[in-house]
Design a protein around this motif. Structure first.
Motif, PDB file in Angstrom:
ATOM      1  N   THR A 140       0.824  -1.216   0.000  1.00  0.00           N
ATOM      2  CA  THR A 140       0.000   0.000   0.000  1.00  0.00           C
ATOM      3  C   THR A 140       0.855   1.261   0.000  1.00  0.00           C
ATOM      4  N   PHE A 141       1.887   1.280  -0.810  1.00  0.00           N
ATOM      5  CA  PHE A 141       2.839   2.391  -0.848  1.00  0.00           C
ATOM      6  C   PHE A 141       2.144   3.732  -1.042  1.00  0.00           C
ATOM      7  N   ASP A 142       2.532   4.708  -0.220  1.00  0.00           N
ATOM      8  CA  ASP A 142       2.003   6.068  -0.291  1.00  0.00           C
ATOM      9  C   ASP A 142       3.193   7.021  -0.343  1.00  0.00           C
ATOM     10  N   ALA A 143       3.461   7.581  -1.511  1.00  0.00           N
ATOM     11  CA  ALA A 143       4.637   8.425  -1.708  1.00  0.00           C
ATOM     12  C   ALA A 143       4.453   9.856  -1.198  1.00  0.00           C
ATOM     13  N   SER A 144       3.304  10.187  -0.650  1.00  0.00           N
ATOM     14  CA  SER A 144       3.059  11.577  -0.254  1.00  0.00           C
ATOM     15  C   SER A 144       4.028  12.057   0.822  1.00  0.00           C
ATOM     16  N   LEU A 145       4.516  11.162   1.672  1.00  0.00           N
ATOM     17  CA  LEU A 145       5.454  11.595   2.706  1.00  0.00           C
ATOM     18  C   LEU A 145       6.800  11.988   2.110  1.00  0.00           C
ATOM     19  N   LEU A 146       7.108  11.458   0.949  1.00  0.00           N
ATOM     20  CA  LEU A 146       8.339  11.871   0.267  1.00  0.00           C
ATOM     21  C   LEU A 146       8.262  13.358  -0.065  1.00  0.00           C
ATOM     22  N   LEU A 147       7.101  13.824  -0.469  1.00  0.00           N
ATOM     23  CA  LEU A 147       6.910  15.252  -0.733  1.00  0.00           C
ATOM     24  C   LEU A 147       7.084  16.079   0.540  1.00  0.00           C
ATOM     25  N   VAL A 148       6.584  15.552   1.654  1.00  0.00           N
ATOM     26  CA  VAL A 148       6.730  16.249   2.933  1.00  0.00           C
ATOM     27  C   VAL A 148       8.216  16.361   3.282  1.00  0.00           C
ATOM     28  N   MET A 149       8.945  15.263   3.135  1.00  0.00           N
ATOM     29  CA  MET A 149      10.370  15.257   3.483  1.00  0.00           C
ATOM     30  C   MET A 149      11.188  16.160   2.560  1.00  0.00           C
ATOM     31  N   VAL A 150      10.927  16.096   1.263  1.00  0.00           N
ATOM     32  CA  VAL A 150      11.659  16.936   0.312  1.00  0.00           C
ATOM     33  C   VAL A 150      11.341  18.410   0.572  1.00  0.00           C
ATOM     34  N   SER A 151      10.087  18.711   0.851  1.00  0.00           N
ATOM     35  CA  SER A 151       9.705  20.096   1.165  1.00  0.00           C
ATOM     36  C   SER A 151      10.416  20.583   2.418  1.00  0.00           C
ATOM     37  N   ALA A 152      10.467  19.743   3.439  1.00  0.00           N
ATOM     38  CA  ALA A 152      11.145  20.119   4.683  1.00  0.00           C
ATOM     39  C   ALA A 152      12.635  20.336   4.443  1.00  0.00           C
ATOM     40  N   LEU A 153      13.237  19.486   3.646  1.00  0.00           N
ATOM     41  CA  LEU A 153      14.654  19.633   3.324  1.00  0.00           C
ATOM     42  C   LEU A 153      14.912  20.934   2.565  1.00  0.00           C
ATOM     43  N   ALA A 154      14.041  21.265   1.614  1.00  0.00           N
ATOM     44  CA  ALA A 154      14.201  22.500   0.835  1.00  0.00           C
ATOM     45  C   ALA A 154      14.070  23.732   1.721  1.00  0.00           C
ATOM     46  N   VAL A 155      13.060  23.739   2.585  1.00  0.00           N
ATOM     47  CA  VAL A 155      12.863  24.884   3.485  1.00  0.00           C
ATOM     48  C   VAL A 155      14.062  25.022   4.425  1.00  0.00           C
ATOM     49  N   THR A 156      14.546  23.902   4.944  1.00  0.00           N
ATOM     50  CA  THR A 156      15.699  23.929   5.848  1.00  0.00           C
ATOM     51  C   THR A 156      16.940  24.444   5.137  1.00  0.00           C
ATOM     52  N   ALA A 157      17.194  23.963   3.925  1.00  0.00           N
ATOM     53  CA  ALA A 157      18.377  24.392   3.176  1.00  0.00           C
ATOM     54  C   ALA A 157      18.343  25.895   2.923  1.00  0.00           C
ATOM     55  N   VAL A 158      17.213  26.396   2.488  1.00  0.00           N
ATOM     56  CA  VAL A 158      17.080  27.840   2.247  1.00  0.00           C
ATOM     57  C   VAL A 158      17.221  28.600   3.562  1.00  0.00           C
ATOM     58  N   GLY A 159      16.594  28.080   4.610  1.00  0.00           N
ATOM     59  CA  GLY A 159      16.692  28.721   5.924  1.00  0.00           C
ATOM     60  C   GLY A 159      18.129  28.824   6.406  1.00  0.00           C
ATOM     61  N   TYR A 160      18.884  27.746   6.258  1.00  0.00           N
ATOM     62  CA  TYR A 160      20.290  27.760   6.676  1.00  0.00           C
ATOM     63  C   TYR A 160      21.091  28.798   5.893  1.00  0.00           C
ATOM     64  N   ILE A 161      20.827  28.919   4.615  1.00  0.00           N
ATOM     65  CA  ILE A 161      21.558  29.892   3.802  1.00  0.00           C
ATOM     66  C   ILE A 161      21.368  31.304   4.363  1.00  0.00           C
ATOM     67  N   PHE A 162      20.128  31.663   4.671  1.00  0.00           N
ATOM     68  CA  PHE A 162      19.859  33.008   5.174  1.00  0.00           C
ATOM     69  C   PHE A 162      20.269  33.172   6.634  1.00  0.00           C
ATOM     70  N   VAL A 163      19.981  32.183   7.438  1.00  0.00           N
ATOM     71  CA  VAL A 163      20.263  32.291   8.874  1.00  0.00           C
ATOM     72  C   VAL A 163      21.764  32.352   9.147  1.00  0.00           C
ATOM     73  N   LEU A 164      22.536  31.515   8.472  1.00  0.00           N
ATOM     74  CA  LEU A 164      23.975  31.468   8.755  1.00  0.00           C
ATOM     75  C   LEU A 164      24.737  32.679   8.223  1.00  0.00           C
ATOM     76  N   LYS A 165      24.067  33.544   7.462  1.00  0.00           N
ATOM     77  CA  LYS A 165      24.684  34.807   7.042  1.00  0.00           C
ATOM     78  C   LYS A 165      24.638  35.836   8.173  1.00  0.00           C
TER      79      LYS A 165
END
Length: 146
Positions: A37-62
């Motif tokens: 019963t594979f549900d790939a929707s959590l992959l979208l959640v994880m990728v979205s979280a990773l993208a937000v974190t990566a962008v956040g780190y770029i701005f925050v660490l400046k």
């Protein structure tokens, strides 16, 4: 103000985890069931979280320092060692068996059902055991000389 900020950040995180389905163990277990019963929707959640974190780190660490602290508190360790491997494996096995990870289980405590409570108590026991073993140097290897 630091406490209020921490509360608001935690509330946003918990809401995101819940809305994203990470607090629902059935949805998480379906993500792991690639042959059924594979549900790939959590992959979208994880990728979205990773993208937000990566962008956040770029701005925050400046910034010269965090808003409520004097210095950033970032992990210093760069090596892959046995505690990291064992901890990662334990996390993955526990997540695969129960459908809960700490980020999903803690908001799920608000549902007032026993499963997340059992998980969080067990997680606390595991953390306590790991700290005890580390204090006893159980994870360190020593060289023996003949």
């Amino acid at each position: 103000m630091k406490l209020i900020s921490t509360f608001i950040i935690g509330l946003i995180f918990g809401t995101g985890i819940t809305v994203g389905g990470m607090a629902n163990p059935a949805k998480v277990l379906n993500f792991f069931d690639i042959a059924g019963t594979f549900d790939a929707s959590l992959l979208l959640v994880m990728v979205s979280a990773l993208a937000v974190t990566a962008v956040g780190y770029i701005f925050v660490l400046k910034r010269p320092h965090p808003v409520f602290e004097d210095v950033f508190s970032l992990p210093a360790a760069k090596q892959i060692d046995m505690p990291l491997i064992l901890g990662s494996a334990t996390f993955g096995i526990g997540w695969g068996i129960t459908g809960f990870c700490p980020g999903g289980a803690i908001p799920a405590l608000g549902l007032m059902i026993p499963d997340p409570l059992i998980f969080v108590v067990s997680m606390g026991a595991g953390i306590t055991l790991a700290k005890f073993l580390r204090s006893k140097d159980a994870f360190k290897t020593t060289k023996t000389h003949n």
